[in-house]
Design an enzyme around this catalytic site. Structure first.
Site, mmCIF file in Angstrom:
data_model
loop_
_atom_site.group_PDB
_atom_site.id
_atom_site.type_symbol
_atom_site.label_atom_id
_atom_site.label_comp_id
_atom_site.label_asym_id
_atom_site.label_seq_id
_atom_site.Cartn_x
_atom_site.Cartn_y
_atom_site.Cartn_z
ATOM 1 N N SER A 104 0.824 -1.212 0.000
ATOM 2 C CA SER A 104 0.000 0.000 0.000
ATOM 3 C C SER A 104 0.852 1.253 0.000
ATOM 4 C CB SER A 104 -0.932 0.073 1.210
ATOM 5 O OG SER A 104 -1.673 -1.099 1.358
ATOM 6 N N ASP B 90 8.648 -8.552 10.832
ATOM 7 C CA ASP B 90 8.763 -10.012 10.925
ATOM 8 C C ASP B 90 7.971 -10.493 12.134
ATOM 9 O OD1 ASP B 90 9.443 -12.613 10.679
ATOM 10 O OD2 ASP B 90 11.602 -12.345 10.827
#
Length: 793
Positions: A246, A318
């Site tokens: 995005s 992560d």
């Protein structure tokens, strides 16, 4: 002759009757946009005004009634989409599509999303407003299931409608969270490179992560006064959109012409039909939100009203690690821990398969998570590999997050909601009418021991690779009213945490660099300027990458066609317009370069690497690394390839390919000849007439990978670029003209094939146009289509 005339007359009558029957049937399936409908569990009448693109403006006397209405309206447009998305996490796609989806079902059913949902639901505060309004929303959906028409897809596939529960909502949360994750694609690949090729190959990839970065800076200032491979293959089979990336930026009042904040957002999601977002506007005496909801989500992830606006991009931190476990040699149902062997939890799973017997399997679960061996057939490791995913490991407050953001009345309240996000990690963007702007890297960030990489398999037996600490939210990267007077996010690297760049799977700097270059020096932005930016197709990095590559080519060795192509790339400004030739040359050149550099070492894993974030991130560093171990083609004996040999041969191969594909005239190799977009419906994927009926497109378009108007495609050997994802909506919210803010969807508001709003935004979207997001009450009252929902007596 008389018999022939009689036959033709009868045939004509039968055909006319058949057409009439089909038209009556089709008309019965259309959504209802005006008139009156009696609804149970309403306390008072609800008026719904539909704008010219089918967006409902729900006016109710209380929020409970508004959310019953929202559920009913959402279902009449998107029930088939709801049905598919609720089936992914619990592994129920095979019930519809048969054994072809069995691998997908086995994988998702083993992740533990269902169990995490059950645990969360058991502890929910049933008296909270978020819970109550969610149940009202579900009540509206279930009333449509009981009383509304059955979408044609249910009839074609042979699926019975089933009522929805809050478990379905949390299963959708889980699917959404997993589709944002990247580690499941990258960690196994990096571990494979280390084990098969060695540290030299791995280190070159890993060491490039901190190079060529545009970093989102952290800066917190006072708030202004508030006056009011295998998994990759599995993901390809999914019949609904996956969440990818995005753009978003918020421009402070100091940099706008009218002295008020302007907000922009365009989440990048897999293209499909229907498109992912359902647009709606709710207004009650104590609440208002113009929102964009995913299927089965009662509260919008993107929204605005007259006081504030918010949106999101993928953070790409992560939040998913793999641990290798060590089984007890005497008992495969136990695994090693620092305090001795412990028993795996065993979960027995059954999947129903259309036209086939049920299948049952057992999932082993260690303290780190489900064992992936068996869930993913490509995992051949002897040791069990467990997937530790923060989404299932930590407390889930997603419902409170979505409710809190949509119901916030100030930046402080909004920040409190954003702080509760655990996974997936999100860049949450904020602006308000008091000229506050903010960006929050919202996730539960964690710390491992020094020197340990979360991008490699961790040791589950030693106890030394465990998460040491979940960091407090105040340490997360974030910016409130920064001195540069804008905040931005393009899935790129956020600022440091405790003195180091936080690990993740961030996108390269391409889009971020372009956004910053357009924002930094201009101080009179208008709504129209921002709308134009969202449609920008100029890459800030590919011209530079082209020049790095071309420096290694000896022009005297080139043919006339090759010299022409060389000159076009050399002069390229990075634009990806329809008539541009450079992107056609560049993308084929890039493919040939990557294949020549990596395919010999990676073998079957090359395709996964080719279109990974990892490849994007290391590309520039690889080109500039003269002595890289990757240059040598290990399949050629007694020859050691160099950088210049690899690049020059790749260029020649690219031009030869394009001559065969597009003809000898280089100037005719226009971008529009090789790139296209088609929004596929799950049933339209069958092809033929169903494709023509259900799919939207194909269309020629502009854009490409990692430009602001991000049209995402996969590089492969074909030289044809079929766009699979891109901006799922474009929004521009101008607080100097809040009642005339802008949006667009890729196809249309409705997922109902027989609705006039099935694809009525498609052409506007392709051309960079917008529709208005109306907030003015008097204007809304004048809309032609009015549906009144009345309490059932």
């Amino acid at each position: 002759m008389k018999n022939l005339k009689k036959f033709l007359k009868i045939s004509g009558i039968v055909l006319i009757l058949l057409v009439i029957v089909v038209l009556i049937y089709a008309n019965s399936l259309k959504p209802t946009y005006d008139g009156k409908i009696s609804i149970k569990n309403l306390s008072q009448e609800v008026a719904v005004h539909f704008d010219e693109f089918g967006v409902p403006h729900i006016n109710a006397n209380n929020q409970e009634d508004a959310y019953v209405a929202l559920g009913y309206l959402h279902a009449q447009e998107r029930l088939w989409q709801m049905e598919l998305i609720r089936r992914i996490a619990p592994g129920r796609l095979s019930e519809i599509f048969g054994k072809d989806l069995l691998k997908t079902d086995v994988f998702f059913k083993g992740l533990g999303i269902e169990e995490a949902a059950s645990t969360t639901i058991a502890t929910l505060d049933k008296s909270s407003k978020a819970y109550i309004l969610t149940q009202k929303y579900l009540d509206g959906i279930n009333q449509f299931i009981e009383e509304g028409s059955t979408p044609i897809e249910f009839t074609l596939v042979g699926v019975k409608k089933e009522k929805y529960t809050i478990k379905d909502v949390y299963n959708v949360f889980g699917y959404m969270a997993f589709s944002f994750a990247v580690a499941h694609k990258t960690d196994p690949l990096l571990t494979e490179i280390k084990e098969k090729l060695g540290d030299a190959y791995l280190n070159e990839l890993m060491n490039s992560y901190n190079e060529n970065l545009t970093i989102i800076p952290t800066e917190i200032n006072p708030i202004k006064a508030n006056l009011s491979v295998a998994v990759n293959d599995i993901m390809k089979t999914l019949p609904v959109s996956t969440f990818i990336g995005s753009n978003s930026w918020v421009i402070g009042a100091e940099k706008t012409k009218n002295g008020k904040v302007i907000f922009a957002n365009d989440p990048h999601i897999g293209f499909s039909q229907p498109s992912v977002w359902y647009q709606n506007h709710i207004k009650t005496p104590d609440f208002e939100i113009y929102g964009f909801n995913i299927a089965l989500m009662p509260f919008p992830l993107l929204g605005h009203n007259k006081k504030l606006a918010y949106g999101l991009t993928m953070l790409a931190n992560d939040d998913l690690n793999f641990y290798t476990e060590e089984n007890n040699p005497k008992n495969d149902n136990e695994y090693k821990t620092p305090i001795g062997f412990q028993k795996y939890k065993l979960r027995t799973k059954t999947i129903k398969i259309k036209d086939n017997p049920d299948t049952t399997f057992v999932v082993k679960v260690s303290k780190h998570g489900p064992i992936m061996n068996g869930l993913v057939e490509h995992i051949q490791d002897e040791k069990p590999i467990a997937m530790y995913w923060l989404y299932t490991q930590l407390e889930n407050k997603t419902l409170d997050v979505a409710y809190g953001m949509s119901h916030s009345k100030s930046l402080s309240e909004f920040k409190n909601a954003a702080e509760k996000i655990h996974a997936p990690g999100l860049n949450v963007m904020y602006s308000d009418a008091d000229n506050n702007i903010a960006w929050f890297a919202s996730a539960k960030l964690y710390q491992l021991r020094e020197g340990l990489s979360s991008k490699m398999y961790l040791n589950g037996a030693s106890g030394e690779d465990e998460i040491l600490e979940i960091l407090p939210f105040e340490e997360n990267p974030q910016a409130i009213n920064p001195s540069q007077h804008f905040v931005f996010s393009a899935n790129n690297q956020p600022d440091s945490v405790r003195g180091k760049l936080y690990p993740g799977y961030y996108q390269p700097e391409d889009r971020a660099k372009r956004i910053v270059s357009l924002l930094k020096d201009k101080n009179d932005f208008t709504k129209q300027d921002v709308a134009k930016m969202l449609f920008d197709v100029t890459s800030s990095t590919t011209p530079e990458i082209s020049k790095y590559l071309l420096k290694n080519i000896n022009k005297s060795n080139l043919s006339i066609a090759e010299k022409t192509a060389f000159s076009i790339l050399e002069k390229w400004d990075g634009n990806h317009l329809k008539n541009a030739v450079a992107p056609t040359i560049y993308n084929r050149f890039l493919y040939e370069f990557l294949a020549a550099t990596y395919q010999d070492e990676l073998g079957e894993s090359f395709e996964l690497f080719l279109n990974s974030q990892l490849q994007d991130q290391v590309l520039v560093s690889q080109i500039n690394h003269e002595n890289s171990v990757w240059w040598d083609d290990i399949t050629t004996k007694n020859i050691k390839e160099t950088r210049s040999i690899i690049i020059e041969e790749s260029f020649k191969n690219a031009i030869s390919f394009l001559e065969n594909q597009l003809g000898k005239n280089v100037e005719s190799w226009k971008w529009e000849r090789v790139i296209s977009v088609e929004h596929e419906h799950p049933i339209g994927k069958a092809g033929g007439m169903l494709r023509k009926l259900f799919n939207v497109g194909p269309f020629q378009t502009i854009g490409g990978n990692e430009v602001i108007n991000n049209q995402i495609f996969k590089l492969d050997s074909t030289g044809i670029y079929k766009i699979t994802a891109g901006p799922s909506t474009r929004r521009v919210i101008d607080f100097s003209d809040i009642e005339n803010s802008l949006s667009i969807l890729p196809t249309g508001q409705s997922g109902n094939l027989f609705s006039k709003h099935y694809k009525d935004q498609a052409e506007k979207y392709l051309n960079g146009a917008f529709i208005k997001m109306a907030l003015n009450a008097e204007e809304i009252k004048k809309m032609k289509n009015v549906l009144i929902l009345v309490p059932e007596k």
